[in-house]
Motif scaffolding. Sequence first.
Motif, PDB file in Angstrom:
ATOM      1  N   ILE A 301       0.859  -1.181   0.000  1.00 14.74           N
ATOM      2  CA  ILE A 301       0.000   0.000   0.000  1.00 14.74           C
ATOM      3  C   ILE A 301       0.896   1.233   0.000  1.00 14.74           C
ATOM      4  O   ILE A 301       1.686   1.438   0.925  1.00 14.74           O
ATOM      5  N   PHE A 302       0.808   2.039  -1.038  1.00 12.73           N
ATOM      6  CA  PHE A 302       1.695   3.191  -1.202  1.00 12.73           C
ATOM      7  C   PHE A 302       0.937   4.464  -0.877  1.00 12.73           C
ATOM      8  O   PHE A 302      -0.100   4.759  -1.472  1.00 12.73           O
ATOM      9  N   VAL A 303       1.455   5.211   0.114  1.00  9.93           N
ATOM     10  CA  VAL A 303       0.839   6.468   0.518  1.00  9.93           C
ATOM     11  C   VAL A 303       1.850   7.592   0.332  1.00  9.93           C
ATOM     12  O   VAL A 303       3.009   7.367  -0.001  1.00  9.93           O
ATOM     13  N   ARG A 304       1.413   8.795   0.571  1.00 11.27           N
ATOM     14  CA  ARG A 304       2.243   9.976   0.329  1.00 11.27           C
ATOM     15  C   ARG A 304       2.932  10.399   1.607  1.00 11.27           C
ATOM     16  O   ARG A 304       2.290  10.606   2.635  1.00 11.27           O
ATOM     17  N   ARG A 305       4.256  10.524   1.564  1.00 11.93           N
ATOM     18  CA  ARG A 305       5.023  11.005   2.713  1.00 11.93           C
ATOM     19  C   ARG A 305       5.621  12.361   2.375  1.00 11.93           C
ATOM     20  O   ARG A 305       5.640  12.784   1.221  1.00 11.93           O
ATOM     21  N   PHE A 306       6.146  13.057   3.408  1.00  6.38           N
ATOM     22  CA  PHE A 306       6.684  14.397   3.234  1.00  6.38           C
ATOM     23  C   PHE A 306       8.006  14.514   3.987  1.00  6.38           C
ATOM     24  O   PHE A 306       8.061  14.316   5.199  1.00  6.38           O
ATOM     25  N   GLU A 307       9.048  14.835   3.236  1.00  7.03           N
ATOM     26  CA  GLU A 307      10.386  14.915   3.821  1.00  7.03           C
ATOM     27  C   GLU A 307      10.442  15.909   4.981  1.00  7.03           C
ATOM     28  O   GLU A 307      11.073  15.658   6.006  1.00  7.03           O
ATOM     29  N   ALA A 308       9.792  17.068   4.812  1.00  7.78           N
ATOM     30  CA  ALA A 308       9.899  18.126   5.813  1.00  7.78           C
ATOM     31  C   ALA A 308       9.046  17.860   7.049  1.00  7.78           C
ATOM     32  O   ALA A 308       9.268  18.464   8.104  1.00  7.78           O
ATOM     33  N   THR A 309       8.058  16.964   6.935  1.00  2.00           N
ATOM     34  CA  THR A 309       7.164  16.659   8.059  1.00  2.00           C
ATOM     35  C   THR A 309       7.029  15.148   8.164  1.00  2.00           C
ATOM     36  O   THR A 309       6.042  14.560   7.704  1.00  2.00           O
ATOM     37  N   PRO A 310       7.993  14.476   8.771  1.00  2.00           N
ATOM     38  CA  PRO A 310       8.004  13.014   8.756  1.00  2.00           C
ATOM     39  C   PRO A 310       6.779  12.366   9.396  1.00  2.00           C
ATOM     40  O   PRO A 310       6.413  11.246   9.020  1.00  2.00           O
ATOM     41  N   ALA A 311       6.153  13.043  10.349  1.00  2.00           N
ATOM     42  CA  ALA A 311       4.986  12.450  11.007  1.00  2.00           C
ATOM     43  C   ALA A 311       3.770  12.411  10.105  1.00  2.00           C
ATOM     44  O   ALA A 311       2.805  11.684  10.371  1.00  2.00           O
ATOM     45  N   ARG A 312       3.798  13.177   9.019  1.00  2.00           N
ATOM     46  CA  ARG A 312       2.608  13.399   8.197  1.00  2.00           C
ATOM     47  C   ARG A 312       2.550  12.445   7.010  1.00  2.00           C
ATOM     48  O   ARG A 312       3.509  12.263   6.279  1.00  2.00           O
ATOM     49  N   LEU A 313       1.368  11.862   6.808  1.00  2.00           N
ATOM     50  CA  LEU A 313       1.107  11.009   5.663  1.00  2.00           C
ATOM     51  C   LEU A 313      -0.216  11.435   5.027  1.00  2.00           C
ATOM     52  O   LEU A 313      -1.149  11.825   5.728  1.00  2.00           O
ATOM     53  N   ARG A 314      -0.273  11.348   3.697  1.00  2.00           N
ATOM     54  CA  ARG A 314      -1.511  11.656   2.980  1.00  2.00           C
ATOM     55  C   ARG A 314      -2.019  10.391   2.304  1.00  2.00           C
ATOM     56  O   ARG A 314      -1.245   9.654   1.678  1.00  2.00           O
TER      57      ARG A 314
END
Length: 334
Positions: A301-314
């Motif tokens: 399952i591939f979700v969106r991650r953010f380098e600048a905000t590691p806790a955050r997933l979309r």
Amino acid sequence: MADETADGAIRHGGDLGEASLLFPRAPEPWIDLSTGINPIPYPWPAPEASAFTRLPAKAELAALEAAAAAAYGAPPERVVAAPGTQALIDLLPRLRPPGRVVVLGPTYAEHAAAWARGGHAVAAVADLRDIGEADVAVVVTPNNPDGRVVPVSDLAAAAAGLAARGGWLVVDEAFADLEPVESLCGAVPPACLVLRSFGKTYGLAGLRLGFAVAGEPLVGLLRRGIGPWAVSGPAIAVGRCALADAAWRHEAVAARGRDAARLDALLERAGGRIVGGTRLFRTADFPDGPGLFDRLGRAGIFVRRFEATPARLRFGLPPDAQAWSRLAAALRER
């Protein structure tokens, strides 16, 4: 949202090649939740063969733009069709001399990158009141990835200030179609341009179709910049049909709203704090965002991650019952 990789490249959703490299042993088929594209596409009609074998006629393009105008509540003469909103994002910086550009952020990184490639000095601001003496301001509303909505009254005030000094306001409403938000399309202020996505709403991103709504002189600048036959015949045929189908769009609003609420409940049970989003994606912070990204990836399952905000997933919306079940099972694992 700053969504760049360590080498400065911009990371986008939908790259299952990256997913396979990161998680080579993941079960297939992949469930791609890394985009904000409607997972239930419009049931497109099969275009006539001539749509593929001849250049589109001017009247056909005009009919497409009229259908978009009716869907967006805009005057037809203010609508310009393009091969996707990304093409418009890349074009705009080339339509004026280098200057000072501010982007209301964090947001979709391609806006800042395109203006920087065009030789403009680009800065991020957290509040629309902080645009200062910028020549161009860019606002994404509803925002990607947190769903922030900027009131139309604030946008109109910013547009007036920019117009007074020859500047532009660029408003990206790519996720507005299915949201209960007020749009600028019906009364675009002078020196303001609104972008609308077709592919996200209708689940047909591969068709490459998008629109700009603006007044003169921006409409003329865009038409000349895009050039003739920019939108394919098949895209025109499918787009005209879909944009005229108000009943389908109304049902999509209700159905995707139910899906978004269901996804919120799953993410909260998994320890997520919902940051926001739209009916097409949900964004949440987790106590261990990188760990959850890894666990989901190993489950295919591939979700969106953010380098600048590691806790955050979309998370995009699962497309079917099997995908919902696999996501729920992966979120339950510890």
